[in-house]
Design an enzyme around this catalytic site. Sequence first.
Site, PDB file in Angstrom:
ATOM      1  CB  CYS A  18      40.725   5.025  66.892  1.00  0.00           C
ATOM      2  SG  CYS A  18      39.105   5.697  67.321  1.00  0.00           S
ATOM      3  CB  CYS A  20      37.661   3.066  74.024  1.00  0.00           C
ATOM      4  SG  CYS A  20      38.183   4.775  73.827  1.00  0.00           S
TER       5      CYS A  20
END
Length: 269
Positions: free
Chosen positions: A190, A80
Amino acid sequence: PKGYSRQMSNAAIGFFDSGLGGLTVRQEVIHLLPNENTIYLADSAHAPYGEKTQAGILERSRINTEWLLGQGCKLIVIACNTATTNAIAVLRDEYAIPFVGIEPAIKPAALNSESKSVGVLATRGTLSSSLFASTSRMYSAGIEVLEQEGTGLVGLIESGQLSHPKTTAHLKALLAPMLQAGIDHLVLGCTHYPLLIPQLREILPEHVQIVDCSPAVALQTRAVLSRNKLLNSGGIPGVHSVFTNGNPEIANDMLERLGHGRDAQSFID
Ligand code: DGL
């Protein structure tokens, strides 16, 4: 530093993300290191991280780390960008387990850009982090970097609307300013966004390169395991498990889409 007693090479590599996006990173790691066992934690109940404060992101990152330590993992991949850019330095201070993180790959995009204009699509949490600001400054001399928050995209993916026409329409609107500015590289900042590559390819002109650094994360994972003498030498295919505190049906649909079995397990934290 606490919580790292097991250094067995056959222990699993742990992954965490705010949800299902980090499966794109796990896939690259499994591809490069097929003998490694993996445990993936999808903290979908607390997505999106990108809208949280830095303290909120750090709190979830600590909880996820403790959970993976409880599973006996030997290394943690923070799958992440938002958690990496806001929490990895603190986690490395607090825990002895090795961490590998992921950050928007501005460097290769800037180096290869001919139009001298690159786009970065990432969460607000990533774009506002000091780690992102310093990386961006370091590599973007003479390059125009167009930042765009991917507002709403993680929510659409986590609610199973990846292929919905409204997701494509939303993406198109988000990318319009970058395309007007003439970017020739789009950095996916992302881990949820590589799931949108089919839609992105429909929207982006052919010459615009999509930059996703999950293959580089897999290489880094191998290097860190090797340096710590933690590579699994068992020589048999790894065993993989996925745990979610969100909707297991949506997790299973995603696993199936990525070519894996529908074997997500629920957990409540
Ligand atoms: N996959 C996370 C990332 O790479 C998404 C963050 C979020 O939940 O907003 O940034």
